[in-house]
Scaffold this motif. Sequence first.
Motif, PDB file in Angstrom:
ATOM      1  N   SER A 115     -21.897  -5.813  -9.884  1.00  0.00           N
ATOM      2  CA  SER A 115     -22.920  -6.824  -9.639  1.00  0.00           C
ATOM      3  C   SER A 115     -23.202  -6.973  -8.147  1.00  0.00           C
ATOM      4  CB  SER A 115     -22.460  -8.158 -10.230  1.00  0.00           C
ATOM      5  OG  SER A 115     -23.473  -9.125 -10.174  1.00  0.00           O
ATOM      6  N   LEU A 116     -22.173  -6.849  -7.330  1.00  0.00           N
ATOM      7  CA  LEU A 116     -22.320  -6.924  -5.874  1.00  0.00           C
ATOM      8  C   LEU A 116     -23.212  -5.816  -5.344  1.00  0.00           C
ATOM      9  CD1 LEU A 116     -20.886  -8.107  -3.083  1.00  0.00           C
ATOM     10  CD2 LEU A 116     -19.686  -5.931  -3.244  1.00  0.00           C
ATOM     11  N   THR A 117     -22.968  -4.573  -5.782  1.00  0.00           N
ATOM     12  CA  THR A 117     -23.691  -3.448  -5.199  1.00  0.00           C
ATOM     13  C   THR A 117     -25.124  -3.339  -5.706  1.00  0.00           C
ATOM     14  OG1 THR A 117     -22.869  -1.865  -6.870  1.00  0.00           O
ATOM     15  CG2 THR A 117     -21.543  -2.172  -4.878  1.00  0.00           C
ATOM     16  N   ALA A 122     -30.806  -3.343  -4.077  1.00  0.00           N
ATOM     17  CA  ALA A 122     -32.141  -3.849  -4.427  1.00  0.00           C
ATOM     18  C   ALA A 122     -32.793  -4.675  -3.332  1.00  0.00           C
ATOM     19  CB  ALA A 122     -32.042  -4.682  -5.705  1.00  0.00           C
ATOM     20  N   ALA A 123     -32.126  -4.869  -2.189  1.00  0.00           N
ATOM     21  CA  ALA A 123     -32.648  -5.656  -1.064  1.00  0.00           C
ATOM     22  C   ALA A 123     -32.652  -7.146  -1.343  1.00  0.00           C
ATOM     23  CB  ALA A 123     -34.049  -5.195  -0.648  1.00  0.00           C
ATOM     24  N   MET A 124     -31.951  -7.575  -2.392  1.00  0.00           N
ATOM     25  CA  MET A 124     -31.852  -9.001  -2.648  1.00  0.00           C
ATOM     26  C   MET A 124     -30.847  -9.652  -1.694  1.00  0.00           C
ATOM     27  SD  MET A 124     -31.303 -11.082  -6.197  1.00  0.00           S
ATOM     28  CE  MET A 124     -33.012 -10.809  -6.668  1.00  0.00           C
ATOM     29  N   SER A 125     -29.679  -9.048  -1.545  1.00  0.00           N
ATOM     30  CA  SER A 125     -28.658  -9.612  -0.662  1.00  0.00           C
ATOM     31  C   SER A 125     -29.147  -9.690   0.778  1.00  0.00           C
ATOM     32  CB  SER A 125     -27.381  -8.768  -0.733  1.00  0.00           C
ATOM     33  OG  SER A 125     -26.906  -8.675  -2.051  1.00  0.00           O
ATOM     34  N   TRP A 126     -29.981  -8.748   1.169  1.00  0.00           N
ATOM     35  CA  TRP A 126     -30.498  -8.695   2.535  1.00  0.00           C
ATOM     36  C   TRP A 126     -31.162 -10.000   2.962  1.00  0.00           C
ATOM     37  CZ3 TRP A 126     -29.891  -5.583   6.540  1.00  0.00           C
ATOM     38  CH2 TRP A 126     -30.802  -5.606   7.592  1.00  0.00           C
ATOM     39  N   SER A 127     -31.707 -10.729   2.013  1.00  0.00           N
ATOM     40  CA  SER A 127     -32.501 -11.920   2.345  1.00  0.00           C
ATOM     41  C   SER A 127     -31.703 -13.215   2.246  1.00  0.00           C
ATOM     42  CB  SER A 127     -33.704 -12.016   1.404  1.00  0.00           C
ATOM     43  OG  SER A 127     -33.292 -12.380   0.088  1.00  0.00           O
ATOM     44  N   ILE A 128     -30.420 -13.148   1.855  1.00  0.00           N
ATOM     45  CA  ILE A 128     -29.656 -14.377   1.610  1.00  0.00           C
ATOM     46  C   ILE A 128     -28.610 -14.558   2.704  1.00  0.00           C
ATOM     47  CG2 ILE A 128     -28.276 -15.670  -0.049  1.00  0.00           C
ATOM     48  CD1 ILE A 128     -29.331 -13.856  -2.260  1.00  0.00           C
ATOM     49  N   GLY A 129     -28.715 -15.639   3.466  1.00  0.00           N
ATOM     50  CA  GLY A 129     -27.705 -15.927   4.469  1.00  0.00           C
ATOM     51  C   GLY A 129     -28.301 -16.246   5.824  1.00  0.00           C
ATOM     52  N   ALA A 134     -22.943 -12.131   7.926  1.00  0.00           N
ATOM     53  CA  ALA A 134     -23.045 -11.142   6.850  1.00  0.00           C
ATOM     54  C   ALA A 134     -23.991 -11.643   5.767  1.00  0.00           C
ATOM     55  CB  ALA A 134     -21.668 -10.877   6.253  1.00  0.00           C
ATOM     56  N   PRO A 135     -24.784 -10.748   5.181  1.00  0.00           N
ATOM     57  CA  PRO A 135     -25.614 -11.152   4.036  1.00  0.00           C
ATOM     58  C   PRO A 135     -24.726 -11.633   2.890  1.00  0.00           C
ATOM     59  CG  PRO A 135     -26.212  -8.963   4.842  1.00  0.00           C
ATOM     60  CD  PRO A 135     -24.931  -9.324   5.511  1.00  0.00           C
ATOM     61  N   LEU A 136     -25.307 -12.457   2.039  1.00  0.00           N
ATOM     62  CA  LEU A 136     -24.563 -13.020   0.917  1.00  0.00           C
ATOM     63  C   LEU A 136     -25.050 -12.430  -0.409  1.00  0.00           C
ATOM     64  CD1 LEU A 136     -24.487 -16.763   2.008  1.00  0.00           C
ATOM     65  CD2 LEU A 136     -22.547 -15.187   1.969  1.00  0.00           C
ATOM     66  N   ALA A 137     -24.118 -12.195  -1.302  1.00  0.00           N
ATOM     67  CA  ALA A 137     -24.448 -11.688  -2.639  1.00  0.00           C
ATOM     68  C   ALA A 137     -24.614 -12.844  -3.611  1.00  0.00           C
ATOM     69  CB  ALA A 137     -23.338 -10.762  -3.133  1.00  0.00           C
ATOM     70  N   LEU A 138     -25.332 -12.602  -4.684  1.00  0.00           N
ATOM     71  CA  LEU A 138     -25.368 -13.569  -5.774  1.00  0.00           C
ATOM     72  C   LEU A 138     -23.971 -13.678  -6.372  1.00  0.00           C
ATOM     73  CD1 LEU A 138     -28.660 -12.510  -7.599  1.00  0.00           C
ATOM     74  CD2 LEU A 138     -28.343 -14.495  -6.107  1.00  0.00           C
ATOM     75  N   VAL A 584     -18.442 -16.777  -1.404  1.00  0.00           N
ATOM     76  CA  VAL A 584     -18.674 -16.044  -0.148  1.00  0.00           C
ATOM     77  C   VAL A 584     -18.295 -14.559  -0.287  1.00  0.00           C
ATOM     78  CG1 VAL A 584     -18.565 -16.210   2.357  1.00  0.00           C
ATOM     79  CG2 VAL A 584     -17.876 -18.172   0.973  1.00  0.00           C
ATOM     80  N   ASN A 585     -18.996 -13.861  -1.156  1.00  0.00           N
ATOM     81  CA  ASN A 585     -18.832 -12.407  -1.292  1.00  0.00           C
ATOM     82  C   ASN A 585     -17.422 -11.992  -1.728  1.00  0.00           C
ATOM     83  OD1 ASN A 585     -21.484 -12.143  -0.412  1.00  0.00           O
ATOM     84  ND2 ASN A 585     -20.932 -11.653   1.693  1.00  0.00           N
ATOM     85  N   THR A 586     -16.775 -12.808  -2.534  1.00  0.00           N
ATOM     86  CA  THR A 586     -15.459 -12.425  -3.043  1.00  0.00           C
ATOM     87  C   THR A 586     -15.474 -12.392  -4.564  1.00  0.00           C
ATOM     88  OG1 THR A 586     -14.646 -14.712  -3.113  1.00  0.00           O
ATOM     89  CG2 THR A 586     -14.284 -13.467  -1.069  1.00  0.00           C
ATOM     90  N   HIS A 587     -14.469 -11.739  -5.121  1.00  0.00           N
ATOM     91  CA  HIS A 587     -14.273 -11.678  -6.576  1.00  0.00           C
ATOM     92  C   HIS A 587     -12.835 -12.081  -6.859  1.00  0.00           C
ATOM     93  CE1 HIS A 587     -14.022 -10.134 -10.670  1.00  0.00           C
ATOM     94  NE2 HIS A 587     -15.313  -9.836 -10.646  1.00  0.00           N
ATOM     95  N   PRO A 588     -12.583 -12.929  -7.830  1.00  0.00           N
ATOM     96  CA  PRO A 588     -11.206 -13.402  -8.055  1.00  0.00           C
ATOM     97  C   PRO A 588     -10.232 -12.314  -8.481  1.00  0.00           C
ATOM     98  CG  PRO A 588     -12.681 -14.155  -9.800  1.00  0.00           C
ATOM     99  CD  PRO A 588     -13.539 -13.582  -8.727  1.00  0.00           C
TER     100      PRO A 588
END
Length: 758
Positions: A115-117, A122-129, A134-138, A584-588
């Motif tokens: 899901s991160l990659t 897709a250039a979605m993360s590029w716009s968040i933050g 660092a850009p942020l992922a959903l 913040v861009n982490t996975h448990p």
Amino acid sequence: MSSRLSGAYAGRLLVTMGAQVDRVGPAIELAAPASAAEHAVAWVHEGKTRVPGRPDPADVVAGVDLVLLETDGADPEWVAWGLEVAAAADALSSPPVVVSLAGAMIDGEPIPSDSLTTGAWAAMSWSIGDADKAPLALPFDLADFQLALYGTAAGLIALLADPEQKELRHVDVAGRDVLAYYVGMITANFLPYERPWTRDGARPPGSAGVYPASIFPSSDGHVVLMCRNQKEWHALLAAMGNPEWSRDPKFDDPRVVARLHSDEADEHLIPWIASHTAEELVKLGRASGLAVAPILSVREAIDEPQFAFRDFYDHDASGLRSATVPWQLSQTPEAATPRQWAVSGEHAEPTRLLDGLRVLDLSWVWSGPLTTSVLGDLGAEVLKVEHSGHMDTGRHRGRARRNGVEVEGPEHEATPYFNQMNHGKRSITLDMKRAEARAILLDLVEQCDVIVENMRPGVLARLGLSYDEFAARNPAVVMLSMSMAGQEGPLNSMKGYAGIMAAMSGLESLIGYDKGNIVGSLSPALGDPNAAGHALCSLLGALVRRRRTGHGCWIDLSQIEALMCVMPAPIAASQIDGDVEVPVNTHPLFAPYGHFPAAGDDRWIALAVRSDDQWAALSDLAAGVASWAGDERWQTAEGRCAGRAELETEMARWTAGQDRDVLVAALLERGIAAAPVASFEEMTDSDWVKSREFKTQVLHRYLGKTDLFVAPFRYGGRPVGRAVPAPMLGADTDDILSGLLGMEPAQIAQLHAHDVLI
């Protein structure tokens, strides 16, 4: 057949619509806090029948209507067995629809993904933050949920069309494509206006064209405040007492403010907002007709009385609440004979799968027009009802700009945003306040299969155009109403856009660098396409049922609830733990995991190590040049997660000296999910976008040659989408009235003269 959340949620969607769903496959790993993981997994599989092991493929497909095949990240033996099942389905004389879901595809084959990659590609993360961070992922697998939505919709389209050609019963949808489709649509409101698609903190770049549109600190939290036109901006200034600074002519037009003076306006607006509580600002917004909402925590969101009013939750034995579905259904008591059903399955082109379906489109802005444009991309005839005095706000985004100069042409026609959202449709203008126009609309309802609207609840009913009136004229019609919170309840009159949905669902509280620096999802505006995905699933399910039973229905969809349906993990965790940390861009479950710097300015790589084998492959790649590669502490997932901060700091030092694209290629070759955190320009010019063919080019009267993004589905390996621009305002009025209603030219001319068709 799922190994990841995307396939699992697609199966859940079908369960909620009444399908009998058998589940085959390994355990899935969700991005869920440990306390909520078991509950979230149980929720996504609720109602399915578990089939153990790997049964004979011929037995698996016997009597099946649809196969969901999603094998991302599974072991090679299970992947091979899944391909045997697909082959067994294809061998049948009347094969089921087979929907292949993958995070990302190259040359028809899935590549390692997460899901991160997919969000990074897709250039979605590029716009968040923030621009300097660092850009942020959903978070919380939201990207995989989006693949589930549009994969389910694509499968239901094939079930509905029932194509005769076997190859068209093979559908593939990739999560990377779905998110790029979202970005392609929303950036039509940025790049053609010479607004960049990049990170700008809590507001979308250039304020998304109209000021303000941002998350602001209040005296006791945060609020999202959006003014999408000059009327709303002036209403806000009036609520502020029309301060002296606002009388400067440069602050008169909110579009000019967004382009040239947003930072200066922020200097005045931020202190004023910060001097009020969130509750005071919400009350002021309601009194002034503005879109204002508090940024609720997930725990606060689920306690909103609106959801209890709509019976949105199920309760387990311990009282833990979980989402059901974001729609409620009403139907006529008796089955009806539908309009002559022309969707025959005889067409050999994917772009004509829904040829013969006719849609009456009463929607505007994004979520509704997106829903109808997907149907249009597959051949449905979409009649967009407009009014020259109260146009779709998509027509008010302004003329495109090139080299600093606006293109020539009427403003409401020379807008790329409207062109993207409404390509391929036909436009008819009606003044719905006139009895003659309402009579025409009801006559059109008799000729249509679907009605879609996303107005505020009660608007149509006050005109005498409710579902009851429509069903009286066409009992088989399927009507979809997409409102912010649902047609009834304490929040039913709430005004808003995607940012308001996200604030009220609790989602915005989860996207940021910490609880004090919340940036939210205003740039990608996830609420709209997420609502459209749920709308498509319910609408297509209703059409499949209508084809079998003759029953039409009314779908009352809540767009806030649609967001909460893709948040099972944080909803459960908020009740168990009382709070949900900002990820913040982490996975448990996984580390290293996130966005890491690469060589060069503002270049980032998304990297997700999901197993010990992948860690070994990464260590082998860095052996001899990075000390962490041989550290015994990092050999297990438990050790890596426990020392996440130290490990990822060391990793960042290593990646910062690497060429981004060379490193991505090396990681993918070793089976590790990786991606460039791509800009829009990199995404749209990439080889994979070109090969997947969900971008096309049209010739527009005023915009010239311009790109359009079309639905990211492939049937039999071929794309969908028609290269047709959006209609000029009212361009098809006369043809629709004469062709569908049999009106004579003199009658139509009289209606024009009396301003009924305006």
